[in-house]
Motif scaffolding. Structure first.
Motif, PDB file in Angstrom:
ATOM      1  N   ARG A 222       3.484   4.072   1.459  1.00 22.81           N
ATOM      2  CA  ARG A 222       4.093   3.288   2.529  1.00 22.81           C
ATOM      3  C   ARG A 222       5.502   2.849   2.147  1.00 22.81           C
ATOM      4  N   HIS A 223       5.684   2.470   0.884  1.00 22.20           N
ATOM      5  CA  HIS A 223       6.994   2.028   0.414  1.00 22.20           C
ATOM      6  C   HIS A 223       8.047   3.127   0.553  1.00 22.20           C
ATOM      7  N   CYS A 224       7.686   4.358   0.228  1.00 27.33           N
ATOM      8  CA  CYS A 224       8.692   5.428   0.207  1.00 27.33           C
ATOM      9  C   CYS A 224       8.851   6.126   1.547  1.00 27.33           C
ATOM     10  N   LEU A 225       8.046   5.734   2.543  1.00 33.76           N
ATOM     11  CA  LEU A 225       8.145   6.327   3.874  1.00 33.76           C
ATOM     12  C   LEU A 225       9.055   5.493   4.772  1.00 33.76           C
ATOM     13  N   LYS A 226       9.771   6.168   5.639  1.00 28.93           N
ATOM     14  CA  LYS A 226      10.543   5.454   6.662  1.00 28.93           C
ATOM     15  C   LYS A 226       9.557   4.881   7.690  1.00 28.93           C
ATOM     16  N   PRO A 227       9.950   3.864   8.462  1.00 30.82           N
ATOM     17  CA  PRO A 227       9.083   3.366   9.533  1.00 30.82           C
ATOM     18  C   PRO A 227       8.711   4.495  10.494  1.00 30.82           C
ATOM     19  N   GLY A 228       7.448   4.589  10.799  1.00 29.96           N
ATOM     20  CA  GLY A 228       6.984   5.668  11.666  1.00 29.96           C
ATOM     21  C   GLY A 228       6.745   6.978  10.947  1.00 29.96           C
ATOM     22  N   GLY A 229       6.991   7.005   9.623  1.00 29.84           N
ATOM     23  CA  GLY A 229       6.788   8.220   8.852  1.00 29.84           C
ATOM     24  C   GLY A 229       5.323   8.585   8.737  1.00 29.84           C
TER      25      GLY A 229
ATOM     26  N   HIS B  10      -5.469  -1.273   6.246  1.00 29.27           N
ATOM     27  CA  HIS B  10      -5.076  -2.521   5.600  1.00 29.27           C
ATOM     28  C   HIS B  10      -3.816  -2.368   4.756  1.00 29.27           C
ATOM     29  N   SER B  11      -3.370  -1.156   4.554  1.00 28.86           N
ATOM     30  CA  SER B  11      -2.127  -0.911   3.821  1.00 28.86           C
ATOM     31  C   SER B  11      -0.936  -0.772   4.750  1.00 28.86           C
ATOM     32  N   GLY B  12      -1.162  -0.956   6.036  1.00 35.69           N
ATOM     33  CA  GLY B  12      -0.051  -0.904   6.973  1.00 35.69           C
ATOM     34  C   GLY B  12       0.162   0.440   7.624  1.00 35.69           C
ATOM     35  N   PHE B  13      -0.885   1.242   7.692  1.00 34.45           N
ATOM     36  CA  PHE B  13      -0.815   2.525   8.393  1.00 34.45           C
ATOM     37  C   PHE B  13      -1.627   2.458   9.682  1.00 34.45           C
ATOM     38  N   GLY B  14      -1.220   3.258  10.637  1.00 40.79           N
ATOM     39  CA  GLY B  14      -2.007   3.461  11.836  1.00 40.79           C
ATOM     40  C   GLY B  14      -2.593   4.862  11.812  1.00 40.79           C
ATOM     41  N   LEU B  15      -3.851   4.975  12.129  1.00 41.24           N
ATOM     42  CA  LEU B  15      -4.517   6.277  12.108  1.00 41.24           C
ATOM     43  C   LEU B  15      -4.168   7.063  13.363  1.00 41.24           C
TER      44      LEU B  15
ATOM     45  N   PHE C 230     -14.656  18.911   3.887  1.00 40.20           N
ATOM     46  CA  PHE C 230     -13.323  18.331   3.827  1.00 40.20           C
ATOM     47  C   PHE C 230     -13.184  17.175   4.808  1.00 40.20           C
ATOM     48  N   LEU C 231     -12.365  16.214   4.425  1.00 39.80           N
ATOM     49  CA  LEU C 231     -11.935  15.140   5.303  1.00 39.80           C
ATOM     50  C   LEU C 231     -10.413  15.203   5.372  1.00 39.80           C
ATOM     51  N   LEU C 232      -9.879  15.268   6.584  1.00 44.77           N
ATOM     52  CA  LEU C 232      -8.439  15.362   6.782  1.00 44.77           C
ATOM     53  C   LEU C 232      -7.990  14.189   7.642  1.00 44.77           C
ATOM     54  N   LEU C 233      -6.920  13.518   7.208  1.00 43.41           N
ATOM     55  CA  LEU C 233      -6.445  12.321   7.891  1.00 43.41           C
ATOM     56  C   LEU C 233      -4.941  12.383   8.099  1.00 43.41           C
ATOM     57  N   SER C 234      -4.522  11.921   9.259  1.00 46.27           N
ATOM     58  CA  SER C 234      -3.104  11.808   9.586  1.00 46.27           C
ATOM     59  C   SER C 234      -2.833  10.369   9.993  1.00 46.27           C
ATOM     60  N   ALA C 235      -1.897   9.715   9.303  1.00 45.19           N
ATOM     61  CA  ALA C 235      -1.572   8.320   9.564  1.00 45.19           C
ATOM     62  C   ALA C 235      -0.060   8.150   9.651  1.00 45.19           C
ATOM     63  N   VAL C 236       0.359   7.028  10.233  1.00 45.65           N
ATOM     64  CA  VAL C 236       1.792   6.735  10.334  1.00 45.65           C
ATOM     65  C   VAL C 236       2.054   5.335   9.798  1.00 45.65           C
ATOM     66  N   LYS C 237       3.219   5.164   9.215  1.00 42.43           N
ATOM     67  CA  LYS C 237       3.624   3.862   8.690  1.00 42.43           C
ATOM     68  C   LYS C 237       3.981   2.942   9.854  1.00 42.43           C
ATOM     69  N   GLN C 238       3.284   1.819   9.927  1.00 40.31           N
ATOM     70  CA  GLN C 238       3.569   0.840  10.962  1.00 40.31           C
ATOM     71  C   GLN C 238       4.560  -0.195  10.455  1.00 40.31           C
TER      72      GLN C 238
ATOM     73  N   GLN D 198       4.924  -3.344   9.793  1.00 40.17           N
ATOM     74  CA  GLN D 198       4.274  -4.612   9.523  1.00 40.17           C
ATOM     75  C   GLN D 198       4.154  -4.749   8.024  1.00 40.17           C
ATOM     76  N   PRO D 199       4.060  -5.954   7.496  1.00 43.65           N
ATOM     77  CA  PRO D 199       3.957  -6.129   6.041  1.00 43.65           C
ATOM     78  C   PRO D 199       2.675  -5.502   5.516  1.00 43.65           C
ATOM     79  N   ASP D 200       2.700  -5.115   4.239  1.00 44.86           N
ATOM     80  CA  ASP D 200       1.479  -4.644   3.599  1.00 44.86           C
ATOM     81  C   ASP D 200       0.423  -5.746   3.672  1.00 44.86           C
ATOM     82  N   LEU D 201      -0.807  -5.374   3.977  1.00 43.40           N
ATOM     83  CA  LEU D 201      -1.879  -6.339   4.101  1.00 43.40           C
ATOM     84  C   LEU D 201      -2.714  -6.429   2.843  1.00 43.40           C
ATOM     85  N   ILE D 202      -2.474  -5.530   1.886  1.00 42.78           N
ATOM     86  CA  ILE D 202      -3.174  -5.585   0.612  1.00 42.78           C
ATOM     87  C   ILE D 202      -2.176  -6.028  -0.450  1.00 42.78           C
ATOM     88  N   SER D 203      -2.470  -7.080  -1.154  1.00 43.42           N
ATOM     89  CA  SER D 203      -1.554  -7.577  -2.185  1.00 43.42           C
ATOM     90  C   SER D 203      -1.814  -6.880  -3.500  1.00 43.42           C
TER      91      SER D 203
END
Length: 251
Positions: free
Chosen positions: A130-137, A203-208, A236-244, A246-251
């Motif tokens: 999440r840190h290294c992704l642009k918003p919406g990445g 909880h890490s600030g991604f949207g599925l 296999f489990l395959l997931l696609s998420a985007v950076k939202q 919002q602040p990280d929700l996991i400290s």
């Protein structure tokens, strides 16, 4: 623990003979679904976690990605990737996924193919991504399905005459290390439930965006009848998420 099994000569020799190692993405059964989860890569800055032979890195450039960074802990993997790549816009780094510490908003898309089940701390990885992704990445990855990783044996239950009767599942909610049998070696993998994968992302600030358990299509079955057994349990489990934003929700 950081495992570098692919630099074991015997293990790497066995891995190099697998269809996905010789035939590339088209020989990887999950590829047809995986690529549908990817965003438009034209002009994108892409990071590939656990890049292996660099198949996904080269695909990203074929799709018009502006630049690609592939990281892998294995010197053997990267040596093969560099030998197969002739593109100055692709950079390969010998680096453990756990040690990836890129700048804020450095990438537009982060991908990973069948590597994250080797990582112990998925939450920490999600925060790094999440840190290294642009918003919406986009963060798009595949792992061995939790039904597949629950038991270390990762094998069918057989009848006395060798018929595959069912896929045993036990200790599903007991997450953690599994010493799995893979390519005639013991390999450290980490079992997580599907709920953990999804919950940690959220909880890490991604949207599925999308999720697939890779049900074989008629086309896949016609091309390779061996996929018939994958209709009996997901591999296999395959997931696609985007950076939202919002602040990280996991400290």
């Amino acid at each position: 623990m950081k495992q570098n099994k692919y630099d074991d000569a015997g293990f790497f020799a066995n891995y190099s003979q697998m269809p996905r190692s010789t035939g590339g993405l088209e020989a990887a059964g999950e590829w047809e679904v995986f690529r549908t989860l990817l965003p438009d890569l034209a002009g994108q800055r892409v990071l590939d976690l656990g890049c292996g032979f660099g198949w996904h890195c080269r695909y990203a450039r074929e799709q018009g990605a502006a630049s690609v960074v592939g990281i892998d802990l294995s010197a053997n993997m990267l040596e093969r990737a560099r030998a197969m790549t002739d593109d100055p816009k692709i950079e390969y780094l010998q680096l453990a996924i756990e040690d990836a510490a890129f700048g804020a908003e450095q990438f537009d898309t982060v991908i990973s193919s069948l590597a994250i089940h080797y990582i112990e701390d998925f939450g920490s990885l999600c925060r790094q991504v999440r840190h290294c992704l642009k918003p919406g990445g986009a963060f798009v990855f595949s792992v061995e399905h939790p039904i597949f990783t629950a038991l270390a044996a990762q094998d069918w239950h057989y009848s006395p005459d060798g018929e595959k009767q069912h896929w045993p599942v036990d200790n599903y909610h007991l997450e953690g290390l599994r010493l799995a049998d893979f390519l005639e070696h013991k390999v450290a993998k980490y079992h997580r439930t599907t709920a953990t994968y999804l919950g940690t992302l959220l909880h890490s600030g991604f949207g599925l965006k999308q999720m697939s358990e890779l049900q074989p299509t008629p086309e896949m079955l016609e091309k390779n009848p061996a996929w018939q057994e994958e209709t009996r349990r997901p591999m296999f489990l395959l997931l696609s998420a985007v950076k939202q934003e919002q602040p990280d929700l996991i400290s």
